[in-house]
Design an enzyme around this catalytic site. Sequence first.
Site, short mmCIF file in Angstrom:
data_model
loop_
_atom_site.label_atom_id
_atom_site.label_comp_id
_atom_site.label_asym_id
_atom_site.label_seq_id
_atom_site.Cartn_x
_atom_site.Cartn_y
_atom_site.Cartn_z
N GLN A 39 0.85 -1.19 0.00
CA GLN A 39 0.00 0.00 0.00
C GLN A 39 0.88 1.24 0.00
O GLN A 39 1.75 1.40 0.85
CB GLN A 39 -0.88 -0.03 1.25
CG GLN A 39 -1.34 1.32 1.79
CD GLN A 39 -2.45 1.92 0.96
OE1 GLN A 39 -2.18 2.59 -0.03
NE2 GLN A 39 -3.69 1.70 1.37
N ARG A 41 0.19 4.35 0.64
CA ARG A 41 -0.02 5.27 1.76
C ARG A 41 0.41 4.60 3.06
O ARG A 41 -0.12 3.58 3.46
CB ARG A 41 -1.50 5.66 1.85
CG ARG A 41 -1.76 6.74 2.91
CD ARG A 41 -3.23 6.89 3.19
NE ARG A 41 -3.96 7.36 2.04
CZ ARG A 41 -5.28 7.21 1.91
NH1 ARG A 41 -5.97 6.56 2.81
NH2 ARG A 41 -5.90 7.67 0.84
N LEU A 62 -20.49 3.54 3.12
CA LEU A 62 -21.31 3.78 1.93
C LEU A 62 -20.69 3.18 0.67
O LEU A 62 -21.42 2.85 -0.28
CB LEU A 62 -21.51 5.28 1.74
CG LEU A 62 -22.16 6.01 2.92
CD1 LEU A 62 -22.30 7.49 2.60
CD2 LEU A 62 -23.53 5.40 3.23
N GLU A 80 -8.28 0.88 2.19
CA GLU A 80 -7.73 0.62 3.53
C GLU A 80 -8.22 1.63 4.56
O GLU A 80 -8.44 1.29 5.72
CB GLU A 80 -6.20 0.60 3.49
CG GLU A 80 -5.60 0.27 4.85
CD GLU A 80 -4.11 -0.04 4.81
OE1 GLU A 80 -3.49 -0.04 5.88
OE2 GLU A 80 -3.58 -0.28 3.71
N ARG A 81 -8.38 2.88 4.17
CA ARG A 81 -8.82 3.90 5.14
C ARG A 81 -10.23 3.58 5.64
O ARG A 81 -10.52 3.71 6.83
CB ARG A 81 -8.76 5.29 4.51
CG ARG A 81 -8.69 6.42 5.54
CD ARG A 81 -8.28 7.73 4.88
NE ARG A 81 -9.34 8.24 4.05
CZ ARG A 81 -10.25 9.13 4.46
NH1 ARG A 81 -10.22 9.57 5.69
NH2 ARG A 81 -11.17 9.57 3.65
N ARG A 117 -6.84 9.88 -5.68
CA ARG A 117 -7.46 10.55 -4.52
C ARG A 117 -6.68 11.79 -4.11
O ARG A 117 -7.20 12.65 -3.42
CB ARG A 117 -7.55 9.58 -3.34
CG ARG A 117 -8.58 8.49 -3.54
CD ARG A 117 -8.69 7.61 -2.31
NE ARG A 117 -9.61 6.51 -2.54
CZ ARG A 117 -10.92 6.59 -2.41
NH1 ARG A 117 -11.47 7.72 -2.05
NH2 ARG A 117 -11.69 5.55 -2.63
#
Length: 282
Positions: A39, A41, A62, A80-81, A117
């Site tokens: 990952q 980040r 959501l 992941e967040r 993002r």
Amino acid sequence: MKRTRALGRGLDALIPLEDQPGGTVFMCPVDSITPHPEQPRQRFDPQRLAELVQTIKEKGVLSPVLVRSQGEGYQLVSGERRWRAAKLAGLRQIPAILREVSDREALEISLIENIQREDLSPLEEAKAYQALLELYNTTQEELAGRLGKDRSTLANSLRLLKLPKSAQEALERDEITAGHARCILSVKADQQESFLKAILARGLSVRGAEELARALNKKPQKPSIKKRELPPELAWVREKLRSSLSTQVKIQHGRRKGAIIIEYYGNQDLERILKLLGLSPR
């Protein structure tokens, strides 16, 4: 009709949902998921994560995460967040989409999702670009075009990977900005560590760092006459001043007169030195 896979168009362009089996959302046990080891980040902003936790407590998750099978559980491909926030919110299950993708495809999706993002740290973004260059064995110009980025943006980002380790760590800790980092890269390699220390010790803005870099890169004029050695007591004074003021200090000594020259780099640095000398204007 066969689809062409492309970069910079979102996850559906990489792995179209209708072209993959098992595209339905299912409720996946949170504890059965492990994060992707590559990952891009590495840091998750605590405040933004706390805000997402609160949103999940109020409205749930959501948007489903993307996972692939791994042993008896699942490995995250993207999201992941959301997964971290769901765990912190106390959820036992999270909506997920199962995709059986290769290691290469999983890395590709993870990298591009994070770049799109635009919330990676400067160094994380640089590492993501480098990973994509290696993944596709392509040029900076081609990758920039496929991602919809300017080549100069991509090149400037990749240059951050050439920073000394101490500067990379300072950048990750938000002690310096990407602007400071570019200033560090503009000076000679053997000056970069001391340049970083000067930025931190003086609290220089990017503009102040740019002025300091210009001063360091300025070619010294050849002296017309041979320099005279300073007497030991004045050499000691010069070194004490340099240490106390964290800047370059020169002493010119003659038979009847002399001068002490204290260098500063911008108004911010001048105010700092004046304050150290007890001369700060009220």
